[in-house]
Design an enzyme around this catalytic site. Structure first.
Site, short mmCIF file in Angstrom:
data_model
loop_
_atom_site.label_atom_id
_atom_site.label_comp_id
_atom_site.label_asym_id
_atom_site.label_seq_id
_atom_site.Cartn_x
_atom_site.Cartn_y
_atom_site.Cartn_z
CD GLN A 117 -2.92 0.54 2.43
OE1 GLN A 117 -2.46 0.30 3.50
NE2 GLN A 117 -4.17 0.99 2.33
CB ILE A 172 8.50 -11.66 -1.58
CG1 ILE A 172 7.29 -11.10 -0.52
CG2 ILE A 172 9.80 -11.60 -0.90
CD1 ILE A 172 6.90 -12.06 0.75
CG ASP A 224 12.50 -13.55 1.86
OD1 ASP A 224 11.97 -12.41 2.64
OD2 ASP A 224 12.41 -14.58 2.26
CE1 TYR A 245 2.16 -3.77 11.83
CE2 TYR A 245 1.09 -2.53 13.30
CZ TYR A 245 1.83 -2.62 12.14
OH TYR A 245 1.92 -1.94 11.16
CE LYS A 269 5.42 -1.78 12.26
NZ LYS A 269 5.99 -1.70 11.11
P1 NAD Z 1 1.59 -3.77 2.89
O1 NAD Z 1 1.40 -4.96 3.76
O2 NAD Z 1 0.74 -3.24 2.00
O3 NAD Z 1 3.09 -4.03 2.13
C1 NAD Z 1 4.03 -4.84 2.48
C2 NAD Z 1 4.78 -5.44 1.36
O4 NAD Z 1 5.89 -5.96 1.95
C3 NAD Z 1 3.95 -6.29 0.34
O5 NAD Z 1 4.12 -5.86 -0.72
C4 NAD Z 1 4.62 -7.67 0.63
O6 NAD Z 1 4.65 -8.46 -0.62
C5 NAD Z 1 5.97 -7.28 1.11
N1 NAD Z 1 6.79 -8.19 1.78
C6 NAD Z 1 6.49 -8.85 2.65
N2 NAD Z 1 7.15 -9.88 3.31
C7 NAD Z 1 8.58 -9.33 2.56
C8 NAD Z 1 9.69 -9.87 2.51
N3 NAD Z 1 10.02 -10.85 3.45
N4 NAD Z 1 10.55 -9.54 1.50
C9 NAD Z 1 10.24 -8.50 0.82
N5 NAD Z 1 8.99 -8.01 0.70
C10 NAD Z 1 8.25 -8.48 1.65
O7 NAD Z 1 1.87 -2.74 3.95
P2 NAD Z 1 1.88 -1.36 4.01
O8 NAD Z 1 0.37 -1.08 4.20
O9 NAD Z 1 2.24 -0.61 2.65
O10 NAD Z 1 2.85 -0.90 5.05
C11 NAD Z 1 3.98 -0.30 5.05
C12 NAD Z 1 4.88 -0.29 6.14
O11 NAD Z 1 4.05 0.77 7.03
C13 NAD Z 1 4.63 -1.22 7.06
O12 NAD Z 1 5.82 -1.39 8.09
C14 NAD Z 1 3.39 -1.21 8.07
O13 NAD Z 1 3.64 -1.81 9.42
C15 NAD Z 1 3.65 0.21 8.40
N6 NAD Z 1 2.24 0.86 8.78
C16 NAD Z 1 1.29 0.84 7.93
C17 NAD Z 1 -0.03 1.43 8.09
C18 NAD Z 1 -1.11 1.12 7.05
O14 NAD Z 1 -2.36 1.75 7.52
N7 NAD Z 1 -1.09 0.55 5.77
C19 NAD Z 1 -0.22 1.85 9.18
C20 NAD Z 1 0.81 1.92 10.10
C21 NAD Z 1 2.19 1.55 9.92
#
Ligand code: NAD
Length: 320
Positions: free
Chosen positions: A13, A36, A50, A140, A144
């Site tokens: 996202q 990945i 990865d 989670y 964090k």
């Molecule tokens: P997401 O789940 O949409 O995207 C994570 C991406 O990481 C995915 O494309 C997945 O394929 C990839 N991924 C997973 N494991 C992997 C690995 N081992 N190696 C390489 N790639 C890998 O997450 P997001 O919503 O884009 O969030 C991004 C960051 O922001 C995260 O750390 C999340 O905790 C943090 N965050 C997000 C939100 C939110 O509302 N989206 C809120 C607070 C914090």
């Protein structure tokens, strides 16, 4: 040396929009998108990586002469509760590898997002400050909070310039909604356009800190571009945008789609949301690196609906 950026988790996202914004700043050839997922169509300069594979990560940093890493991989809160060990591995292991490589090479900078999930039932509900009672009660949130301490440790001990934000729930039109605790605020738009009805998995009045993705992406870039001397917090900065409940969002959507209706069937995510603050105090972000949000709920809703309708129209046209 020329900046070479590696975005890990680039297909998610936040990664999708952050990679685009970084390419505007640094040029497409200098920003590698890594994930990945099988090479997604339309993403150039992409590699399968990865982050849990230390050898592959180290080889990539060395061979591509990487100077900055944006690490965006994580297992979201609701999934983390189903599988604690995998969530811990996913959320902490990758960060430790990146920090170790950052200290060894050394890298210029690292960005890693934390979350409002670090706060727990004992934290103040309203205007929750940077320094306060922080006892997360989800896998989670615990991972964090541990990540925040690891960032601070690598800064103190090895001088790694790692910068972090406690992100609120993010709303975006570029990626499909996930299964996270705040993802109702993305799904609701898709359903409002498709069926004019939405069943929400949080209760009507569950008010949480939220942010529109363009603000979150800008925050990440501004934090990373700020002079090093301005960055006083090396765990993670509180970041606030707006706070709203599902009923507020439904009300704002109804201004554009009068037929829209919402009903509520809270599921297991309600208990997680109930432990988080309603609003955050992000004064240190404003003082140290000049943070200011741009979007409120109404400007976000207008922009989301406009973008989703345009994307839907383009898809329909392509299918014809
Ligand atoms: P997401 O789940 O949409 O995207 C994570 C991406 O990481 C995915 O494309 C997945 O394929 C990839 N991924 C997973 N494991 C992997 C690995 N081992 N190696 C390489 N790639 C890998 O997450 P997001 O919503 O884009 O969030 C991004 C960051 O922001 C995260 O750390 C999340 O905790 C943090 N965050 C997000 C939100 C939110 O509302 N989206 C809120 C607070 C914090």
């Amino acid at each position: 040396m020329k900046d070479q950026i590696l975005v890990i988790g680039a297909c998610g996202q936040m990664g999708t929009e952050l990679t685009t914004a970084l390419r505007v700043q640094y040029g497409r050839d200098n920003v590698i998108a890594a994930d990945i997922q099988v090479h997604p169509p339309g993403i150039t300069n992409y590699m399968w990586l990865d982050v849990l594979d230390y050898t592959q990560l180290e080889k990539t940093v060395r061979e591509c002469r990487i100077t900055q890493i944006y690490l965006l991989t994580a297992m979201p809160p609701a999934s983390g509760e189903q599988n604690a060990e995998d969530a811990w591995r996913s959320n902490v292991r990758g960060l430790l590898s990146v920090l170790k490589i950052a200290a060894t090479y050394p890298l210029d900078k690292v960005f890693w997002p934390s979350s409002i999930a670090v706060f727990g039932p004992g934290s103040p509900k309203h205007n929750c400050p940077q320094q306060t009672w922080i006892e997360p009660n989800t896998v989670y949130g615990i991972s964090k909070r541990a990540g925040e301490y690891w960032c601070n440790y690598y800064f103190e001990k090895y001088g790694v310039d790692v910068r972090s934000l406690r992100l609120p729930g993010l709303v975006s039109h570029t990626a499909p909604p996930g299964r996270g605790t705040t993802d109702y605020a993305v799904d609701i738009f898709h359903q409002a356009i498709a069926t004019q009805n939405y069943t929400c998995f949080l209760s009507e009045e569950t008010c949480l800190p939220m942010m529109y993705m363009p603000d979150a992406v800008r925050a990440a870039l501004e934090l990373m571009n700020a002079p090093k001397k301005n960055i006083k917090i090396r765990t993670s900065y509180n970041l606030a945008g707006m706070s709203f409940a599902p009923c507020d969002l439904a009300f704002a959507i109804k201004k554009h789609i009068p037929a829209f209706s919402i009903n509520y069937q809270p599921d297991h995510r309600q208990a997680i949301a109930d432990c988080w603050p309603v609003s955050l105090n992000d004064l240190p972000s404003r003082q140290d690196w000049g943070w200011q949000q741009q979007y409120d709920i109404d400007t976000m809703v207008t922009d989301m609906l406009q973008n989703l309708r345009t994307e839907k129209a383009v898809c329909t046209k392509m299918l014809m």
